[in-house]
Motif scaffolding. Sequence first.
Motif, PDB file in Angstrom:
ATOM      1  N   LEU A   1     -44.857 -39.277  -5.754  1.00  0.00           N
ATOM      2  CA  LEU A   1     -45.358 -38.050  -6.354  1.00  0.00           C
ATOM      3  C   LEU A   1     -44.490 -36.917  -5.815  1.00  0.00           C
ATOM      4  N   VAL A   2     -43.793 -36.225  -6.718  1.00  0.00           N
ATOM      5  CA  VAL A   2     -42.883 -35.160  -6.312  1.00  0.00           C
ATOM      6  C   VAL A   2     -43.349 -33.847  -6.905  1.00  0.00           C
ATOM      7  N   GLY A   3     -42.809 -32.767  -6.418  1.00  0.00           N
ATOM      8  CA  GLY A   3     -43.127 -31.457  -6.966  1.00  0.00           C
ATOM      9  C   GLY A   3     -43.037 -30.380  -5.915  1.00  0.00           C
ATOM     10  N   ASP A   4     -42.829 -29.186  -6.396  1.00  0.00           N
ATOM     11  CA  ASP A   4     -42.762 -28.032  -5.516  1.00  0.00           C
ATOM     12  C   ASP A   4     -43.575 -26.918  -6.147  1.00  0.00           C
ATOM     13  N   PRO A   5     -44.700 -26.542  -5.587  1.00  0.00           N
ATOM     14  CA  PRO A   5     -45.217 -26.963  -4.287  1.00  0.00           C
ATOM     15  C   PRO A   5     -45.836 -28.359  -4.364  1.00  0.00           C
ATOM     16  N   PRO A   6     -45.944 -29.049  -3.229  1.00  0.00           N
ATOM     17  CA  PRO A   6     -46.559 -30.373  -3.211  1.00  0.00           C
ATOM     18  C   PRO A   6     -48.010 -30.323  -3.706  1.00  0.00           C
ATOM     19  N   VAL A   7     -48.424 -31.383  -4.369  1.00  0.00           N
ATOM     20  CA  VAL A   7     -49.784 -31.505  -4.886  1.00  0.00           C
ATOM     21  C   VAL A   7     -50.442 -32.692  -4.196  1.00  0.00           C
ATOM     22  N   GLU A   8     -51.695 -32.549  -3.814  1.00  0.00           N
ATOM     23  CA  GLU A   8     -52.419 -33.652  -3.198  1.00  0.00           C
ATOM     24  C   GLU A   8     -52.740 -34.702  -4.257  1.00  0.00           C
ATOM     25  N   ALA A   9     -52.414 -35.947  -3.975  1.00  0.00           N
ATOM     26  CA  ALA A   9     -52.684 -37.038  -4.906  1.00  0.00           C
ATOM     27  C   ALA A   9     -54.179 -37.316  -4.961  1.00  0.00           C
ATOM     28  N   CYS A  10     -54.672 -37.630  -6.157  1.00  0.00           N
ATOM     29  CA  CYS A  10     -56.066 -37.996  -6.329  1.00  0.00           C
ATOM     30  C   CYS A  10     -56.193 -38.893  -7.552  1.00  0.00           C
ATOM     31  N   VAL A  11     -57.295 -39.591  -7.661  1.00  0.00           N
ATOM     32  CA  VAL A  11     -57.549 -40.473  -8.799  1.00  0.00           C
ATOM     33  C   VAL A  11     -57.613 -39.631 -10.065  1.00  0.00           C
ATOM     34  N   ASP A  12     -57.008 -40.130 -11.135  1.00  0.00           N
ATOM     35  CA  ASP A  12     -56.986 -39.486 -12.456  1.00  0.00           C
ATOM     36  C   ASP A  12     -56.164 -38.197 -12.500  1.00  0.00           C
ATOM     37  N   LEU A  13     -55.266 -37.992 -11.542  1.00  0.00           N
ATOM     38  CA  LEU A  13     -54.365 -36.845 -11.581  1.00  0.00           C
ATOM     39  C   LEU A  13     -53.385 -37.051 -12.732  1.00  0.00           C
ATOM     40  N   PRO A  14     -53.330 -36.132 -13.701  1.00  0.00           N
ATOM     41  CA  PRO A  14     -52.360 -36.304 -14.790  1.00  0.00           C
ATOM     42  C   PRO A  14     -50.943 -36.073 -14.277  1.00  0.00           C
ATOM     43  N   VAL A  15     -50.040 -36.983 -14.626  1.00  0.00           N
ATOM     44  CA  VAL A  15     -48.655 -36.904 -14.176  1.00  0.00           C
ATOM     45  C   VAL A  15     -47.707 -37.139 -15.351  1.00  0.00           C
TER      46      VAL A  15
ATOM     47  N   VAL B   1     -46.707 -41.828  -1.894  1.00  0.00           N
ATOM     48  CA  VAL B   1     -46.607 -43.009  -2.744  1.00  0.00           C
ATOM     49  C   VAL B   1     -47.862 -43.085  -3.604  1.00  0.00           C
ATOM     50  N   VAL B   2     -47.664 -43.286  -4.911  1.00  0.00           N
ATOM     51  CA  VAL B   2     -48.782 -43.373  -5.841  1.00  0.00           C
ATOM     52  C   VAL B   2     -48.613 -44.609  -6.725  1.00  0.00           C
ATOM     53  N   VAL B   3     -49.705 -45.033  -7.323  1.00  0.00           N
ATOM     54  CA  VAL B   3     -49.678 -46.072  -8.353  1.00  0.00           C
ATOM     55  C   VAL B   3     -50.219 -45.423  -9.612  1.00  0.00           C
ATOM     56  N   VAL B   4     -49.396 -45.411 -10.659  1.00  0.00           N
ATOM     57  CA  VAL B   4     -49.724 -44.715 -11.898  1.00  0.00           C
ATOM     58  C   VAL B   4     -50.005 -45.734 -12.994  1.00  0.00           C
ATOM     59  N   GLU B   5     -51.133 -45.549 -13.688  1.00  0.00           N
ATOM     60  CA  GLU B   5     -51.475 -46.410 -14.815  1.00  0.00           C
ATOM     61  C   GLU B   5     -50.868 -45.816 -16.084  1.00  0.00           C
TER      62      GLU B   5
ATOM     63  N   PRO C   1     -37.318 -43.537 -11.275  1.00  0.00           N
ATOM     64  CA  PRO C   1     -38.464 -42.809 -11.829  1.00  0.00           C
ATOM     65  C   PRO C   1     -39.384 -42.322 -10.717  1.00  0.00           C
ATOM     66  N   ARG C   2     -39.813 -41.089 -10.848  1.00  0.00           N
ATOM     67  CA  ARG C   2     -40.786 -40.499  -9.935  1.00  0.00           C
ATOM     68  C   ARG C   2     -41.824 -39.792 -10.808  1.00  0.00           C
ATOM     69  N   PHE C   3     -42.907 -39.338 -10.219  1.00  0.00           N
ATOM     70  CA  PHE C   3     -43.973 -38.724 -10.993  1.00  0.00           C
ATOM     71  C   PHE C   3     -44.266 -37.319 -10.486  1.00  0.00           C
ATOM     72  N   ARG C   4     -44.525 -36.407 -11.417  1.00  0.00           N
ATOM     73  CA  ARG C   4     -44.841 -35.019 -11.093  1.00  0.00           C
ATOM     74  C   ARG C   4     -46.181 -34.675 -11.734  1.00  0.00           C
ATOM     75  N   ALA C   5     -47.047 -33.978 -10.993  1.00  0.00           N
ATOM     76  CA  ALA C   5     -48.347 -33.583 -11.512  1.00  0.00           C
ATOM     77  C   ALA C   5     -48.178 -32.621 -12.685  1.00  0.00           C
TER      78      ALA C   5
ATOM     79  N   VAL D   1     -43.435 -38.475 -15.941  1.00  0.00           N
ATOM     80  CA  VAL D   1     -42.327 -39.121 -15.246  1.00  0.00           C
ATOM     81  C   VAL D   1     -41.125 -38.186 -15.248  1.00  0.00           C
ATOM     82  N   VAL D   2     -40.414 -38.182 -14.135  1.00  0.00           N
ATOM     83  CA  VAL D   2     -39.130 -37.493 -14.003  1.00  0.00           C
ATOM     84  C   VAL D   2     -38.166 -38.508 -13.396  1.00  0.00           C
TER      85      VAL D   2
END
Length: 70
Positions: free
Chosen positions: A36-50, A19-23, A64-68, A52-53
């Motif tokens: 936060l979705v994706g294959d392979p999984p990405v570790e969430a972090c502050v300022d990660l560019p994402v 679960v992420v909160v995206v600005e 709506p979900r978010f992909r790095a 929407v999918v």
Amino acid sequence: TVVTLPVPGAAAAAVPYTVVVVELADCGGVMVPGNLVGDPPVEACVDLPVEVVFDPVTDEVWVPRFRAVV
């Protein structure tokens, strides 16, 4: 936050999920919660560019979900 304990019902098959909160910078800084979705999984972090999918839940409902963006 990575959720590892399923809630009853259809969501049980979805764990673990992140679960992420995206600005949304282009919407005045509105904060949107999502997964936060994706294959392979990405570790969430502050300022990660994402980006929407949208995942179809039914023919009428898309979630709506978010992909790095790497």
